[in-house]
Scaffold this active site. Structure first.
Site: not given
Length: 429
Positions: A411, A317, A313-315
Site C-alpha cells: 500500500s 508498491l 510501502e509506497c515506492g
C-alpha cells in the site's frame, strides 16, 4: 546530556543545512552525538546521520504514542553528549505533532532559525512573537539565515538584544548552504554529493558554538524501555539502494529486538533476491530509477516468482506493479502506477478490511502517505483484495487502497513498527 531543537519560522528557513552543519562541527570536536527529525520525514534523517556520523531517528507522536516517543528519545540519547533535533515546517505548524509539542514533551530548548532575506528589525518582532506565542516553549536563541552583509546581521542582532533574545550568529547568503530539492522534499543524500565539511566550516566561522554548549541541560527522561523477547528468529531482507531508502531505523530495530536478522539487498544492482524468510520493499524514488529497475530482468523475475512474505510501502508498491508509467516492473500485483502533478501528503488512519500480514480484520493502524503517484487496478476483482479503508487525519472523506493477499501486503501507507510491536510480531509470526 544536552539537547537542542533547531526549528524555524517556516519551511525552507534553512533548518536542515544548519542542523547538519552543527552536527558535523560538533562531531569534529569529538562529541558523542545523536540526531532526530520531528515528523515522518525519511530524507532529512539520512542527511543528519551522514553529517553527524551518528544514528538519526524520527520523533513522531502520531505514528507512536507520547510514551513511546519519550522512550525512543531516552534510549537512543543515553550516554551521548549532545542531541540535535531538527524540527519540521514552522515551530508551531503541524497541529498535535508540531515541533512545539515535541519540545514541550521532551522539555528541550529551541533555537529559532529565521530567513532574514528582505527583513531588518522586523526579524526581532518575528522572534518575539514566536517566543510569546506559547510561554511553555523556551526559545534559547536565534540564528539568522541568508543575511546580506555583516551590517545587515548587526542591525537585526541589535534588535534581538532589545527584546532580550539571544543572538547565536548569522549565515550569509551562499548557494553552498542550499540542499537541492525534489518533489518529495530534499534530494536524497545517496544522490547528492553534499559537502558537509564546507558546511561545518561555514557554521564554525559564523555561529557561536561555545554558546550552544552553554544552553541549559535538556530534560532526560527516566522512562524505562525493554527489549522484546527473541521469539521468532527470522531473516528479513530489506530493499536498500538509491531507489528504496525510506526506512525508520527504530522500526527495523524493533524487528531485530524481536529476534529477526536484518539483511539488505539492492533491486537496482543485485541479480536475484537473497535467501530470507520475508522481504520488505520500502519507499523511495523508483520513478527516478525506473529504467534501471526495468532492465534488471533477473531481479524482476526473482521477485515475480517469490512466494514468501512481502511487505511493500509506497515506492515498494509501485515496484510490485505491472508497470510504472511505460517501464515494466515486477508484476506481482494487478496494478499500473502513474506519476501525478499533485501530491498526496498527510497522516492516515487505516482500517484493515481483511486479515493481512500485519493485523487482523478491523484493526486500526496509524501511518502516513507521501507520494506523487497513483495506482490503477487492471481487474475488477481487486475489491476482494483491497487492504484498507483510509481516512486522512482531520478530514472526513474516506478512500480505499492497498493490496492484501496470503503473502503480500502492499500500500501507500508508511508505518513505524516502534510503538506498534503487535504489527511487527504478526509480521514475524
Amino acid at each position: 546530556m544536552k539537547a537542542i531543537i533547531i526549528s524555524g519560522t517556516s519551511s525552507s528557513a534553512g533548518k536542515t543545512s544548519i542542523a547538519c552543519g552543527l552536527l558535523r562541527a560538533f562531531q569534529k570536536r569529538g562529541l558523542k552525538l545523536c540526531a532526530y527529525k520531528t515528523g515522518p520525514d525519511y530524507i532529512d534523517t539520512e542527511y543528519l546521520r551522514r553529517a553527524g556520523k551518528c544514528e538519526a531517528y524520527n520523533l513522531d507522536t502520531w505514528l507512536m504514542s507520547e510514551d513511546k516517543t519519550l522512550e525512543l528519545f531516552s534510549r537512543t540519547s543515553k550516554d551521548k553528549d549532545l542531541a540535535i533535533i531538527e524540527g519540521a515546517m514552522g515551530l508551531y505548524d503541524g497541529g498535535e505533532n508540531s515541533t512545539a509539542k515535541i519540545a514541550k514533551l521532551l522539555k528541550v530548548p529551541v533555537i529559532l532559525v529565521i530567513n532574514a532575506k528582505s527583513l531588518g528589525e522586523s526579524a526581532a518582532a518575528v522572534a518575539l512573537g514566536f517566543k510569546n506565542f506559547d510561554p511553555e516553549i523556551k526559545i534559547a536563541g536565534v540564528i539568522l539565515n541568508c543575511t546580506g552583509s555583516e551590517n545587515h546581521a548587526k542591525i537585526i542582532s541589535n534588535s534581538l538584544e532589545k527584546v532580550n533574545i539571544k543572538f547565536l550568529g548569522a549565515l550569509p547568503r551562499d548557494d553552498k548552504l542550499k540542499i537541492p530539492e525534489r518533489h518529495l522534499g530534499l534530494l536524497p543524500v545517496f544522490e547528492n554529493k553534499f559537502d558537509f565539511e564546507n558546511l561545518a566550516y561555514l557554521i564554525e566561522k559564523n555561529l557561536n558554538l561555545d554558546e550552544f554548549l552553554r544552553i541549559p541541560d535538556a530534560f532526560f527522561s527516566s522512562i524505562s524501555y525493554f527489549l522484546l523477547p527473541n521469539s521468532y528468529l527470522k531473516k528479513i531482507a530489506v530493499a536498500s539502494d538509491e531507489a528504496f531508502s525510506f526506512y525508520y531505523p527504530e522500526s527495523l530495530e524493533t524487528l531485530r529486538n524481536l529476534g529477526a536478522e536484518i539483511i539488505f539487498f539492492s533491486p537496482l544492482r543485485d541479480k536475484i533476491l537473497p535467501e530470507a524468510d520475508a522481504y520488505i520493499f520500502g519507499g523511495g524514488f523508483p520513478e527516478v530509477f525506473a529504467n534501471e529497475l526495468s532492465e534488471n530482468f533477473s531481479m524482476l523475475e526473482s521477485v515475480r516468482n517469490c512466494r514468501k512474505k512481502i511487505l511493500a510501502e509506497c515506492g515498494g508498491l509501485m515496484y510490485l506493479c505491472k508497470n510504472l508509467e511505460n517501464f515494466k516492473m515486477a508484476g506481482l500485483l494487478p496494478f499500473n502506477s502513474f506519476m501525478t502533478k499533485r501530491p498526496v501528503i498527510g497522516y492516515m488512519e487505516a482500517i484493515a478490511l481483511k486479515e493481512n500480514l500485519l493485523c487482523g480484520k478491523n484493526k486500526i493502524i496509524r501511518g502516513h502517505e507521501f507520494h506523487y503517484s497513483r495506482v490503477e487496478p487492471e481487474f475488477n476483482f481487486y475489491k476482494n483484495n483491497c487492504a484498507f479503508e483510509l481516512t486522512r487525519r482531520n478530514k472526513l472523506e474516506k478512500s480505499f487502497g492497498g493490496w492484501a493477499s496470503e503473502n503480500i501486503l502492499a500500500s501507500y501507507l508508511h508505518i513505524n513498527f516502534f510503538g506498534n510491536e503487535d504489527l511487527a510480531e504478526k509480521f514475524l509470526s
